[in-house]
Design a protein around this motif. Structure first.
Motif, short mmCIF file in Angstrom:
data_model
loop_
_atom_site.label_atom_id
_atom_site.label_comp_id
_atom_site.label_asym_id
_atom_site.label_seq_id
_atom_site.Cartn_x
_atom_site.Cartn_y
_atom_site.Cartn_z
N PHE A 146 8.05 6.87 -6.55
CA PHE A 146 7.22 7.44 -6.20
C PHE A 146 6.24 7.26 -5.00
O PHE A 146 5.54 6.20 -5.42
CB PHE A 146 6.77 8.63 -7.71
CG PHE A 146 5.51 9.23 -6.55
CD1 PHE A 146 5.26 10.28 -6.29
CD2 PHE A 146 3.94 8.82 -6.70
CE1 PHE A 146 4.48 11.40 -6.08
CE2 PHE A 146 2.70 9.33 -6.62
CZ PHE A 146 2.82 11.19 -5.57
N ASN A 147 6.11 7.76 -3.38
CA ASN A 147 5.73 7.58 -2.95
C ASN A 147 5.70 5.74 -2.44
O ASN A 147 4.90 5.13 -1.89
CB ASN A 147 4.52 7.48 -3.36
CG ASN A 147 3.12 7.16 -1.55
OD1 ASN A 147 4.11 8.03 -0.59
ND2 ASN A 147 2.31 7.69 -1.91
N VAL A 148 7.12 5.59 -2.35
CA VAL A 148 7.41 3.94 -2.19
C VAL A 148 7.48 3.63 -0.69
O VAL A 148 6.38 2.69 -0.77
CB VAL A 148 9.25 3.70 -2.56
CG1 VAL A 148 10.16 4.42 -2.32
CG2 VAL A 148 9.51 2.16 -3.17
N ASN B 257 5.17 4.89 1.60
CA ASN B 257 3.64 4.59 1.84
C ASN B 257 3.25 3.55 1.92
O ASN B 257 2.38 2.70 1.88
CB ASN B 257 2.36 5.87 1.29
CG ASN B 257 3.22 7.31 2.51
OD1 ASN B 257 3.68 7.05 3.15
ND2 ASN B 257 2.81 7.91 1.86
N ARG B 258 3.61 3.21 0.14
CA ARG B 258 2.80 1.80 -0.47
C ARG B 258 3.62 1.15 0.46
O ARG B 258 3.05 -0.35 0.71
CB ARG B 258 3.53 2.10 -2.27
CG ARG B 258 3.13 2.53 -3.25
CD ARG B 258 2.97 2.65 -4.07
NE ARG B 258 4.11 3.12 -4.74
CZ ARG B 258 4.69 2.71 -5.66
NH1 ARG B 258 4.29 1.54 -6.45
NH2 ARG B 258 6.30 3.16 -6.08
N ALA B 259 4.66 0.51 0.51
CA ALA B 259 5.51 -0.10 1.57
C ALA B 259 4.51 -0.69 3.16
O ALA B 259 4.23 -1.92 3.02
CB ALA B 259 6.96 -0.16 2.01
N HIS B 260 4.45 0.44 3.23
CA HIS B 260 3.69 0.11 4.11
C HIS B 260 2.10 -1.07 4.42
O HIS B 260 2.00 -1.28 5.38
CB HIS B 260 3.32 1.55 5.49
CG HIS B 260 4.82 2.44 5.62
ND1 HIS B 260 5.38 1.58 6.91
CD2 HIS B 260 5.71 3.14 5.71
CE1 HIS B 260 6.67 1.66 7.13
NE2 HIS B 260 6.73 3.41 6.74
N ARG B 261 1.84 0.21 3.32
CA ARG B 261 -0.10 -0.93 3.48
C ARG B 261 0.18 -2.22 2.47
O ARG B 261 -0.69 -2.82 2.83
CB ARG B 261 -0.11 0.61 1.66
CG ARG B 261 -1.60 1.15 2.08
CD ARG B 261 -1.91 1.92 1.17
NE ARG B 261 -1.45 2.84 0.62
CZ ARG B 261 -1.11 3.45 -0.27
NH1 ARG B 261 -1.16 2.90 -1.55
NH2 ARG B 261 -0.54 4.64 -0.90
N VAL B 262 1.16 -2.63 2.16
CA VAL B 262 1.57 -3.84 1.66
C VAL B 262 1.96 -4.68 3.37
O VAL B 262 1.69 -5.72 3.61
CB VAL B 262 2.44 -3.85 0.48
CG1 VAL B 262 2.70 -5.07 0.67
CG2 VAL B 262 2.27 -3.14 -0.16
N LEU B 263 2.76 -4.12 3.90
CA LEU B 263 3.07 -4.29 5.17
C LEU B 263 1.90 -4.27 6.17
O LEU B 263 1.90 -5.52 7.48
CB LEU B 263 4.18 -3.93 5.58
CG LEU B 263 5.49 -4.47 5.16
CD1 LEU B 263 6.53 -3.32 5.21
CD2 LEU B 263 5.51 -5.92 5.28
N GLU B 264 0.67 -3.62 6.69
CA GLU B 264 -0.08 -3.65 7.21
C GLU B 264 -1.46 -4.69 6.92
O GLU B 264 -2.18 -4.55 7.82
CB GLU B 264 -0.36 -2.06 6.80
CG GLU B 264 -0.17 -1.27 8.10
CD GLU B 264 -0.58 0.00 7.41
OE1 GLU B 264 -1.70 0.45 7.06
OE2 GLU B 264 0.07 1.04 8.55
N ARG B 265 -1.75 -5.04 5.62
CA ARG B 265 -2.62 -6.07 5.29
C ARG B 265 -2.38 -7.86 5.96
O ARG B 265 -1.02 -7.81 6.73
CB ARG B 265 -2.14 -6.92 3.96
CG ARG B 265 -2.26 -5.30 2.95
CD ARG B 265 -2.55 -6.17 1.54
NE ARG B 265 -2.51 -5.57 0.63
CZ ARG B 265 -2.51 -5.16 -0.30
NH1 ARG B 265 -1.73 -6.23 -1.00
NH2 ARG B 265 -1.85 -4.66 -1.35
N GLU B 266 -3.46 -7.98 7.11
CA GLU B 266 -3.59 -9.10 7.92
C GLU B 266 -2.68 -10.33 6.58
O GLU B 266 -2.05 -10.10 7.65
CB GLU B 266 -4.76 -9.57 7.66
CG GLU B 266 -5.13 -8.12 9.03
CD GLU B 266 -7.25 -8.46 8.99
OE1 GLU B 266 -6.93 -10.05 8.93
OE2 GLU B 266 -7.81 -7.69 9.45
#
Length: 201
Positions: free
Chosen positions: A15-17, A19-28
């Motif tokens: 579910f919502n995989v 968006n979660r992946a983009h959030r992890v990649l956007e971390r500094e």
């Protein structure tokens, strides 16, 4: 029930995989793994000796880069060339003349006891042939082949020889007398007939 539960768990994990992946990649930076106390102590000692050590690690060293550019590795593959030459020579020889087949095509004979007997026997041990020999000698004539004589002859310990003679015997061929066998069978048949219950009762 198990398949249904696994399907539900799979749907929940997916579910919502995106968006979660983009959030992890956007971390500094990802959270670093915790360091051991010994590693922290080593780092402190290094920083005490050279305070600019971390900056040196993050900056590209031009001298090291130039040294790397000066290093060249060349290979002439002489070993591989020799192997190729040998293979070509063998192929040419095989093409000229066929290999001669072995003349003796019989299967090798089996050993008497299933294995090759040793030529030299260490003291305190005996071969299977020797063991059968002294067991047979003792069985046929125990008075002339006692335990101490066998132990001296084959360089064995007396308790070991006693155990061998006690627990191992050779087979004897016993041919019964035919007349005695016939009388034995008739006696057995007579007993069966005497003990047979009446079927009329």
């Amino acid at each position: 029930m198990g398949q249904l539960a696994s399907k539900v768990i799979r749907k929940a994990n997916r579910f919502n995989v995106e968006n979660r992946a983009h959030r992890v990649l956007e971390r500094e930076k990802p959270t670093p793994a915790p360091k051991f106390d010994s590693n922290l102590r080593d780092m402190e000692r290094t920083l005490e000796l050279d305070p600019k050590f971390v900056d040196k690690l993050n900056v590209k060293d031009a001298t090291l880069d130039s040294r790397l550019k000066d290093v060249y590795v060349t290979s002439q593959d002489r070993f591989i060339q020799r192997v190729k030459d040998r293979q070509e020579a063998e192929a040419a020889a095989d093409a000229k003349e066929e290999r001669v087949l072995p003349k003796d095509r019989k299967t090798p004979e089996d050993f008497e006891y299933g294995y090759l007997e040793p030529t030299r026997v260490t003291p305190g041990r005996c071969t299977l042939r020797q063991a059968l020999q002294f067991i047979n000698d003792h069985q046929l004539d125990p008075e002339s082949w006692p335990v101490n004589k066998i132990a001296n002859e084959y360089k064995l310990k007396e308790p070991h020889v006693e155990n061998i003679l006690h627990y191992f015997k050779t087979f004897n061929v016993y041919i019964p007398d035919q007349k005695y066998k016939d009388t034995l069978l008739t006696q057995a048949k007579q007993q069966l007939l005497q003990n047979k219950p009446d079927s009329s009762n």
